[in-house]
Write a protein that holds these residues in place. Structure first.
Motif, mmCIF file in Angstrom:
data_model
loop_
_atom_site.group_PDB
_atom_site.id
_atom_site.type_symbol
_atom_site.label_atom_id
_atom_site.label_comp_id
_atom_site.label_asym_id
_atom_site.label_seq_id
_atom_site.Cartn_x
_atom_site.Cartn_y
_atom_site.Cartn_z
ATOM 1 N N LYS A 87 0.844 -1.194 0.000
ATOM 2 C CA LYS A 87 0.000 0.000 0.000
ATOM 3 C C LYS A 87 0.884 1.251 0.000
ATOM 4 C CE LYS A 87 -3.594 -2.481 2.537
ATOM 5 N NZ LYS A 87 -4.434 -2.522 3.758
ATOM 6 N N LYS A 88 0.286 2.410 -0.293
ATOM 7 C CA LYS A 88 1.063 3.628 -0.518
ATOM 8 C C LYS A 88 1.439 4.363 0.766
ATOM 9 C CE LYS A 88 2.965 6.751 -3.177
ATOM 10 N NZ LYS A 88 4.156 6.427 -3.989
ATOM 11 N N LEU A 89 0.445 4.905 1.476
ATOM 12 C CA LEU A 89 0.726 5.816 2.595
ATOM 13 C C LEU A 89 -0.124 5.487 3.812
ATOM 14 C CD1 LEU A 89 1.955 8.754 3.548
ATOM 15 C CD2 LEU A 89 -0.362 9.516 3.038
ATOM 16 N N LEU A 90 0.527 5.415 4.966
ATOM 17 C CA LEU A 90 -0.160 5.422 6.253
ATOM 18 C C LEU A 90 0.150 6.742 6.918
ATOM 19 C CD1 LEU A 90 -1.704 4.163 8.651
ATOM 20 C CD2 LEU A 90 0.492 3.211 9.433
ATOM 21 N N ALA A 91 -0.859 7.582 7.071
ATOM 22 C CA ALA A 91 -0.693 8.884 7.714
ATOM 23 C C ALA A 91 -1.440 8.895 9.039
ATOM 24 C CB ALA A 91 -1.224 9.997 6.810
ATOM 25 N N ILE A 92 -0.747 9.296 10.085
ATOM 26 C CA ILE A 92 -1.362 9.375 11.410
ATOM 27 C C ILE A 92 -1.188 10.799 11.927
ATOM 28 C CG2 ILE A 92 -1.229 8.567 13.797
ATOM 29 C CD1 ILE A 92 -0.523 5.831 12.795
ATOM 30 N N ALA A 93 -2.315 11.464 12.152
ATOM 31 C CA ALA A 93 -2.300 12.861 12.588
ATOM 32 C C ALA A 93 -3.350 13.058 13.680
ATOM 33 C CB ALA A 93 -2.581 13.787 11.408
ATOM 34 N N PRO A 94 -2.966 12.965 14.946
ATOM 35 C CA PRO A 94 -3.946 13.079 16.034
ATOM 36 C C PRO A 94 -4.660 14.438 16.086
ATOM 37 C CG PRO A 94 -1.909 12.095 16.813
ATOM 38 C CD PRO A 94 -1.634 12.593 15.439
ATOM 39 N N ILE A 95 -3.994 15.492 15.690
ATOM 40 C CA ILE A 95 -4.495 16.881 15.728
ATOM 41 C C ILE A 95 -4.698 17.343 17.170
ATOM 42 C CG2 ILE A 95 -6.270 18.510 14.980
ATOM 43 C CD1 ILE A 95 -6.722 16.727 12.526
ATOM 44 N N LYS A 126 -7.443 12.430 14.366
ATOM 45 C CA LYS A 126 -8.187 12.595 15.614
ATOM 46 C C LYS A 126 -8.290 11.279 16.385
ATOM 47 C CE LYS A 126 -10.594 16.740 14.116
ATOM 48 N NZ LYS A 126 -11.875 17.459 13.985
ATOM 49 N N GLU A 127 -9.519 10.832 16.716
ATOM 50 C CA GLU A 127 -9.680 9.656 17.579
ATOM 51 C C GLU A 127 -9.170 8.369 16.940
ATOM 52 O OE1 GLU A 127 -12.012 11.818 16.898
ATOM 53 O OE2 GLU A 127 -12.518 12.785 18.811
ATOM 54 N N GLN A 128 -9.002 8.365 15.624
ATOM 55 C CA GLN A 128 -8.484 7.175 14.941
ATOM 56 C C GLN A 128 -6.956 7.074 15.013
ATOM 57 O OE1 GLN A 128 -10.258 7.735 10.969
ATOM 58 N NE2 GLN A 128 -11.498 5.921 11.385
ATOM 59 N N ALA A 129 -6.306 8.168 15.359
ATOM 60 C CA ALA A 129 -4.842 8.231 15.334
ATOM 61 C C ALA A 129 -4.251 7.700 16.638
ATOM 62 C CB ALA A 129 -4.386 9.661 15.075
ATOM 63 N N THR A 130 -4.604 6.482 16.966
ATOM 64 C CA THR A 130 -4.197 5.898 18.244
ATOM 65 C C THR A 130 -2.945 5.039 18.093
ATOM 66 O OG1 THR A 130 -5.573 3.945 17.909
ATOM 67 C CG2 THR A 130 -6.591 5.835 19.037
ATOM 68 N N ASN A 133 -3.886 1.653 16.591
ATOM 69 C CA ASN A 133 -4.062 1.643 15.142
ATOM 70 C C ASN A 133 -2.723 1.712 14.414
ATOM 71 O OD1 ASN A 133 -6.795 1.261 14.798
ATOM 72 N ND2 ASN A 133 -7.290 3.437 14.865
ATOM 73 N N PHE A 134 -1.760 2.422 14.994
ATOM 74 C CA PHE A 134 -0.414 2.412 14.414
ATOM 75 C C PHE A 134 0.160 0.994 14.436
ATOM 76 C CE2 PHE A 134 4.166 2.373 15.414
ATOM 77 C CZ PHE A 134 4.651 2.804 14.192
ATOM 78 N N LEU A 135 0.051 0.328 15.571
ATOM 79 C CA LEU A 135 0.555 -1.039 15.689
ATOM 80 C C LEU A 135 -0.161 -1.984 14.720
ATOM 81 C CD1 LEU A 135 0.811 -1.253 19.591
ATOM 82 C CD2 LEU A 135 2.710 -1.077 17.968
ATOM 83 N N LYS A 136 -1.437 -1.759 14.520
ATOM 84 C CA LYS A 136 -2.235 -2.621 13.649
ATOM 85 C C LYS A 136 -1.851 -2.479 12.179
ATOM 86 C CE LYS A 136 -7.058 -3.413 12.261
ATOM 87 N NZ LYS A 136 -8.473 -2.981 12.495
ATOM 88 N N HIS A 137 -1.586 -1.240 11.741
ATOM 89 C CA HIS A 137 -1.444 -0.968 10.309
ATOM 90 C C HIS A 137 -0.008 -0.696 9.855
ATOM 91 C CE1 HIS A 137 -5.780 -0.743 9.724
ATOM 92 N NE2 HIS A 137 -5.876 0.084 10.751
ATOM 93 N N ARG A 138 0.947 -0.674 10.750
ATOM 94 C CA ARG A 138 2.277 -0.136 10.454
ATOM 95 C C ARG A 138 3.032 -0.894 9.363
ATOM 96 N NH1 ARG A 138 2.990 -4.008 14.200
ATOM 97 N NH2 ARG A 138 4.839 -5.302 13.857
ATOM 98 N N ASN A 139 2.691 -2.153 9.102
ATOM 99 C CA ASN A 139 3.593 -3.049 8.380
ATOM 100 C C ASN A 139 3.259 -3.233 6.907
ATOM 101 O OD1 ASN A 139 5.905 -4.638 8.379
ATOM 102 N ND2 ASN A 139 4.761 -6.531 8.680
ATOM 103 N N ASN A 140 2.380 -2.414 6.329
ATOM 104 C CA ASN A 140 1.956 -2.680 4.956
ATOM 105 C C ASN A 140 2.208 -1.530 3.990
ATOM 106 O OD1 ASN A 140 0.750 -5.230 5.643
ATOM 107 N ND2 ASN A 140 -0.912 -4.085 6.610
ATOM 108 N N PHE A 163 0.810 9.618 20.165
ATOM 109 C CA PHE A 163 -0.400 9.325 19.419
ATOM 110 C C PHE A 163 -1.563 10.017 20.125
ATOM 111 C CE2 PHE A 163 2.632 6.082 18.319
ATOM 112 C CZ PHE A 163 2.501 6.006 16.937
ATOM 113 N N GLN A 164 -2.755 9.874 19.610
ATOM 114 C CA GLN A 164 -3.886 10.608 20.180
ATOM 115 C C GLN A 164 -4.133 10.248 21.634
ATOM 116 O OE1 GLN A 164 -7.155 9.608 21.169
ATOM 117 N NE2 GLN A 164 -8.010 11.678 21.331
ATOM 118 N N ASP A 165 -3.923 8.970 21.963
ATOM 119 C CA ASP A 165 -4.276 8.504 23.296
ATOM 120 C C ASP A 165 -3.078 8.313 24.230
ATOM 121 O OD1 ASP A 165 -3.348 6.484 21.658
ATOM 122 O OD2 ASP A 165 -4.637 4.936 22.510
ATOM 123 N N SER A 166 -1.895 8.073 23.685
ATOM 124 C CA SER A 166 -0.734 7.798 24.534
ATOM 125 C C SER A 166 0.552 7.923 23.716
ATOM 126 C CB SER A 166 -0.831 6.391 25.152
ATOM 127 O OG SER A 166 -0.891 5.412 24.135
#
Length: 261
Positions: A87-95, A126-130, A133-140, A163-166
């Motif tokens: 896949k192309k891009l994983l972007a994580i932006a908690p804001i 936002k709430e998805q930038a946890t 979720n980084f651990l779940k999606h990081r490898n593709n 990340f958004q939560d920690s």
């Protein structure tokens, strides 16, 4: 301060590149720098090559494509891995962050416009930038872009990224395999850490390198959000135009200097 920087910076340039016709020999070249000790804190691309004319036009970045390696041992580690992202891009932006001591980052969305129409890209805000979720999606993904806050633990000097939560520490990052050709650590001082002689700075970049990342774009100092977003937008444009990562970054920095002299 600008005059003093130019004088001292040019002296440093002459000491680091003490050979005849240095300007001509460096022009249109790509150089890779492996520095140690205090030299790790010098941005070689901003060394003034001359003491006359516009300061922004005197920087080494105007003529020379520059990249860095933290150490030869780390380079060998990178060379061992052949990545196969799907896949192309994983972007994580908690804001906004649950930790209210971390300021809001509202300008991140502009940077990701290139990838909105790409069906293989995933943009978590936002709430998805946890952390989960980084651990779940990081490898593709070919590119992992983290637009957030980072720093050093005041007691242990361990690097962390939010990340958004920690937060995630460098120690947690080690061992998390990924397929990224490029990780963009779009946050303050992501290149900061503990300096070990002969090995370089033990920072967040190193954690991603050891996990399989081929290149990391990180910051040595605090980041101005508006300026950083402008540079990254040009960087991604140049990548889409077919330029290498280091060439795209050179062109992005040159454009920013030209527009903000």
């Amino acid at each position: 301060e600008r005059k003093e920087f130019r004088v001292i910076g040019h002296q440093v340039f002459q000491k680091l590149f003490p050979f005849e016709n240095a300007l001509k020999r460096l022009q249109n070249k790509k150089i890779t720098i492996i520095s140690d000790h205090t030299l790790q804190y010098i941005p070689f691309e901003l060394l003034p090559m001359q003491t006359t004319g516009k300061l922004s036009e005197s920087y080494l970045i105007n003529t020379t494509e520059i990249s860095y390696l933290q150490s030869f041992s780390l380079f060998e580690q990178i060379q061992k891995k052949q990545n196969t992202p799907t896949k192309k891009l994983l972007a994580i932006a908690p804001i906004e962050f649950q930790n209210k001591e971390l300021p809001t980052l509202a300008g991140a969305t502009e940077v990701f416009q290139f990838f909105k129409q790409d069906t293989t890209s995933l943009i978590l805000q936002k709430e998805q930038a946890t952390k989960a979720n980084f651990l779940k999606h990081r490898n593709n993904f070919e590119i992992v872009h983290l637009n957030t806050h980072a720093g050093l633990d005041s007691l242990t000097q361990t690097p962390w990224i939010a990340f958004q939560d920690s937060n995630m520490t460098l120690n947690e990052l080690f061992g998390l395999e990924n397929q990224a050709e490029l990780v963009v650590l779009d946050a303050c001082k992501t290149n900061d850490g503990v300096n070990i002689s002969g090995e370089g700075i033990i920072n967040l970049s190193r954690g991603f390198f050891y996990n399989g990342t081929q290149s990391v774009l990180a910051s040595q100092w605090n980041v101005n959000e508006k300026a950083g977003n402008e540079i990254l937008q040009t960087f991604y444009t140049e990548l889409e135009n077919g330029n290498s990562k280091s060439k795209a970054l050179q062109l992005a920095k040159k454009k920013y200097l030209q527009l903000h002299e």
